[in-house]
Design an enzyme around this catalytic site. Structure first.
Site, PDB file in Angstrom:
ATOM      1  N   CYS A 111      96.857  18.303  16.632  1.00  0.00           N
ATOM      2  CA  CYS A 111      96.020  19.301  16.292  1.00  0.00           C
ATOM      3  C   CYS A 111      94.375  18.888  16.466  1.00  0.00           C
ATOM      4  O   CYS A 111      94.214  18.131  17.547  1.00  0.00           O
ATOM      5  CB  CYS A 111      96.244  19.530  14.520  1.00  0.00           C
ATOM      6  SG  CYS A 111      95.846  18.144  13.725  1.00  0.00           S
ATOM      7  N   GLN A 112      93.611  19.101  15.696  1.00  0.00           N
ATOM      8  CA  GLN A 112      92.256  19.003  15.928  1.00  0.00           C
ATOM      9  C   GLN A 112      91.880  17.368  15.484  1.00  0.00           C
ATOM     10  O   GLN A 112      91.155  16.518  16.242  1.00  0.00           O
ATOM     11  CB  GLN A 112      91.073  19.994  15.305  1.00  0.00           C
ATOM     12  CG  GLN A 112      89.719  19.603  15.668  1.00  0.00           C
ATOM     13  CD  GLN A 112      89.531  19.782  17.353  1.00  0.00           C
ATOM     14  OE1 GLN A 112      90.342  20.660  17.586  1.00  0.00           O
ATOM     15  NE2 GLN A 112      88.541  18.851  17.793  1.00  0.00           N
TER      16      GLN A 112
END
Length: 198
Positions: free
Chosen positions: A67-68
């Site tokens: 994810c980020q």
């Protein structure tokens, strides 16, 4: 999930030495389309949650969730672990850390990531409510409410504001068909629509 974390440097080494490792990016469609690690597959967190048993049935190869920053991937990892998957690891620091250590990235646009959007919205609400409270004192409570929400978000590793923002048109992109992703990951043909409906 702490023992199932992989650093960006370890992931680069794994990718170069293990063709069977699969990267699954659990961010929003807009975030994925804006920038992602080459070779990764897009399965948003909410879609992964709905299909975790199906993913477990078909994926036996090593999986790295991305994810980020690592938070949403950790949530996805916990859900897959609860379904019985033991071949899952989470990329430490997410795409942000991956790019900081010079990892390859496919970048196509400049859309803001979901976590940056949360900071903008939360910060704006606090700023506006504090300024407005100079004229209407009770409005200062809104800033306290946002602060309490952010604290709860950190303690539970969830974020209601991010869930709401992810539904906005800005964060929508191409939809994810889990069956197609699984077919690509496993190298099997996608079942016909009639079989999918059954």
């Amino acid at each position: 999930m702490s023992n199932n974390v992989i650093t960006p440097v370890e992931l680069r080494h794994l990718i170069s030495n293990d063709a069977d490792v699969h990267l699954i990016d659990v961010r929003t469609a807009a975030e994925f389309e804006s920038a992602h690690i080459p070779g990764s597959y897009h399965v948003p967190l909410d879609t992964l949650s709905e299909h975790r048993d199906e993913i477990k049935r078909h994926l036996t190869q090593p999986v790295v969730l991305v994810c980020q920053s690592g938070n949403r991937a950790s949530q996805a990892g916990e859900q897959l672990a609860a379904a019985g998957m033991e071949n899952v690891r989470v990329l430490e620091g997410g795409v942000g850390q991956w790019t900081m250590v010079g990892g390859d990235i496919n970048a196509a646009g400049q859309k803001w990531g979901l976590e940056r959007q949360v900071r903008l919205v939360a910060g704006s609400i606090v700023l506006i409510s504090v300024i407005a409270s100079l004229f209407v004192r009770p409005l200062a409570l809104i800033a306290g409410f946002v602060g309490a929400g952010l604290t709860f978000s950190a303690v539970t590793n969830t974020c209601g504001m991010a869930m709401v923002l992810s539904k906005l048109p800005y964060n929508k992109g191409a939809t994810c068909d889990v069956r197609e992703v699984i077919a690509e990951l496993t190298g099997t043909p996608t079942p016909p629509a009639s079989a999918q409906a059954s």
